[in-house]
Scaffold this motif. Sequence first.
Motif, mmCIF file in Angstrom:
data_model
loop_
_atom_site.group_PDB
_atom_site.id
_atom_site.type_symbol
_atom_site.label_atom_id
_atom_site.label_comp_id
_atom_site.label_asym_id
_atom_site.label_seq_id
_atom_site.Cartn_x
_atom_site.Cartn_y
_atom_site.Cartn_z
ATOM 1 N N ARG A 1 0.814 -1.212 0.000
ATOM 2 C CA ARG A 1 0.000 0.000 0.000
ATOM 3 C C ARG A 1 0.848 1.263 0.000
ATOM 4 N N ALA A 2 2.029 1.176 0.600
ATOM 5 C CA ALA A 2 2.928 2.338 0.626
ATOM 6 C C ALA A 2 3.683 2.502 -0.683
ATOM 7 N N GLY A 3 3.531 1.510 -1.576
ATOM 8 C CA GLY A 3 4.217 1.574 -2.855
ATOM 9 C C GLY A 3 5.696 1.272 -2.765
ATOM 10 N N LEU A 4 6.108 0.567 -1.692
ATOM 11 C CA LEU A 4 7.535 0.257 -1.516
ATOM 12 C C LEU A 4 7.979 -0.904 -2.386
ATOM 13 N N GLU A 5 7.015 -1.740 -2.781
ATOM 14 C CA GLU A 5 7.362 -2.889 -3.622
ATOM 15 C C GLU A 5 6.721 -2.731 -4.989
ATOM 16 N N LYS A 6 7.544 -2.398 -5.966
ATOM 17 C CA LYS A 6 7.047 -2.250 -7.328
ATOM 18 C C LYS A 6 7.158 -3.564 -8.110
ATOM 19 N N GLU A 7 8.065 -4.448 -7.681
ATOM 20 C CA GLU A 7 8.272 -5.712 -8.384
ATOM 21 C C GLU A 7 7.277 -6.748 -7.858
ATOM 22 N N ASN A 8 6.380 -7.159 -8.717
ATOM 23 C CA ASN A 8 5.369 -8.137 -8.304
ATOM 24 C C ASN A 8 5.985 -9.456 -7.885
ATOM 25 N N GLN A 9 7.038 -9.884 -8.591
ATOM 26 C CA GLN A 9 7.622 -11.200 -8.309
ATOM 27 C C GLN A 9 8.296 -11.235 -6.940
ATOM 28 N N VAL A 10 8.757 -10.099 -6.439
ATOM 29 C CA VAL A 10 9.318 -10.057 -5.086
ATOM 30 C C VAL A 10 8.233 -10.407 -4.073
ATOM 31 N N ILE A 11 7.054 -9.845 -4.268
ATOM 32 C CA ILE A 11 5.933 -10.121 -3.371
ATOM 33 C C ILE A 11 5.505 -11.572 -3.493
ATOM 34 N N VAL A 12 5.473 -12.079 -4.722
ATOM 35 C CA VAL A 12 5.075 -13.477 -4.946
ATOM 36 C C VAL A 12 6.040 -14.415 -4.224
ATOM 37 N N ARG A 13 7.351 -14.133 -4.317
ATOM 38 C CA ARG A 13 8.338 -14.996 -3.648
ATOM 39 C C ARG A 13 8.168 -14.944 -2.127
ATOM 40 N N GLU A 14 7.902 -13.767 -1.594
ATOM 41 C CA GLU A 14 7.743 -13.657 -0.141
ATOM 42 C C GLU A 14 6.476 -14.368 0.342
ATOM 43 N N THR A 15 5.407 -14.285 -0.450
ATOM 44 C CA THR A 15 4.187 -14.997 -0.057
ATOM 45 C C THR A 15 4.373 -16.508 -0.180
ATOM 46 N N HIS A 16 5.244 -16.959 -1.093
ATOM 47 C CA HIS A 16 5.602 -18.381 -1.150
ATOM 48 C C HIS A 16 6.166 -18.829 0.200
ATOM 49 N N GLN A 17 7.070 -18.025 0.743
ATOM 50 C CA GLN A 17 7.690 -18.382 2.029
ATOM 51 C C GLN A 17 6.660 -18.389 3.156
ATOM 52 N N VAL A 18 5.729 -17.433 3.119
ATOM 53 C CA VAL A 18 4.680 -17.406 4.145
ATOM 54 C C VAL A 18 3.801 -18.654 4.037
ATOM 55 N N LEU A 19 3.471 -19.025 2.800
ATOM 56 C CA LEU A 19 2.596 -20.184 2.597
ATOM 57 C C LEU A 19 3.272 -21.495 2.988
ATOM 58 N N ASP A 20 4.611 -21.551 2.891
ATOM 59 C CA ASP A 20 5.320 -22.769 3.320
ATOM 60 C C ASP A 20 4.993 -23.102 4.768
ATOM 61 N N LYS A 21 4.753 -22.087 5.580
ATOM 62 C CA LYS A 21 4.402 -22.315 6.994
ATOM 63 C C LYS A 21 2.897 -22.325 7.207
ATOM 64 N N LEU A 22 2.178 -21.511 6.432
ATOM 65 C CA LEU A 22 0.753 -21.320 6.670
ATOM 66 C C LEU A 22 -0.112 -22.409 6.045
#
Length: 376
Positions: A317-338
């Motif tokens: 929301r703050a616009g700090l992440e412009k690269e979509n794939q960075v967010i996708v990779r981080e959510t991959h790591q979250v989902l590994d636990k969730l």
Amino acid sequence: MADHAGFKAFASSLSGSLATHAVLLGIGVGNAKASVSAATATWLVKDSTGMLGRIVFAWWKGSKLDCNAKQWRLFADILNDVAMFLEIMAPIYPVCFTITICISNLAKCIVSVAGGATRAALTMHQARRNNMADVSAKDSSQETLVNLAGLLISLLILPVVSHCPSFSLSCFFLLTAFHIYANYRAVRALVIETLNEGRLWLVLKHFLQKGEVLDPTSANQMEPLWTGFWPSLSLSLGVPLHRLISSVFDLQQLVEGHQEPYLLHWDQSKNQVQVVLSQMAGSETILRAATHGLVLGALHENGPLPGELEELRNRVRAGLEKENQVIVRETHQVLDKLFPKFLKGLQDVGWKTEKHQLEVGEWRATWLQSPEKKVL
């Protein structure tokens, strides 16, 4: 559900008799000046329009009928009421009679495709002992009995309404209201234990906010029936690989950080998620890919989220992440636990995770997995 289904079939049978009476009146039955050739031509045009509509609708929406069987069942019954209303109104405007009954028959043919397909899907759900033929036969017999009762009542009503169009319309509106209400109650009573996109989103949202998994009864009661066709997130599973990449570099970027047998691309601006599935992707993988896409969609929603996702949403929301794939990779790591906790919770409360009702394309791909990064 059986009681409501019987009531709606009875109301529909009576309304159908009124509509048939109006069409025959408009086509010229009982009118000495009516032309047999004109009536035949009108009937052929009407049937041809319906056949074309049946083919086009089956091609256009056939793959979606399994995914949202309850919504399409409700849609089919309401559209059938609209078609019968057009038939009743057709003789009142003779100039537009042919066009009106063509549109009506087009709607009825769409109803036959949507209604028949969803009936098969719901019958399969109701066949708890793998006795689909038995359930289908008994359902058909029950509906036949109800329709027979409706026809007998129609024989008493038609002589009265034939000389009073306003009374015919009043009866039709009363029966239609009764039919829609009974149909809504019948569909709402269904408890389907497999996940489609709508039910998965409801269960996942509750899990992310409260840490609990909704049971099938609760989720089915909350599932939207009128607005279930328009989810806020555009989620496409099983898309062709060439839709996401145009070069080897694009493929390397997409594969990076993906250890699961699916590749996911998220377009933040359109809130659109597209997923390429591997040849090895099974039901659990597809369920995880859909969950992954919906988690990304949750970053645009309001409401509490687990700590890591809340932090990620603030960055988005703050616009700090412009690269979509960075967010996708981080959510991959979250989902590994969730996701393992979520999957176990689904199974514990009675969801059938070995199959699903998600809309999945036929495309599959094969690629080399990204090597895991080892931390020394």
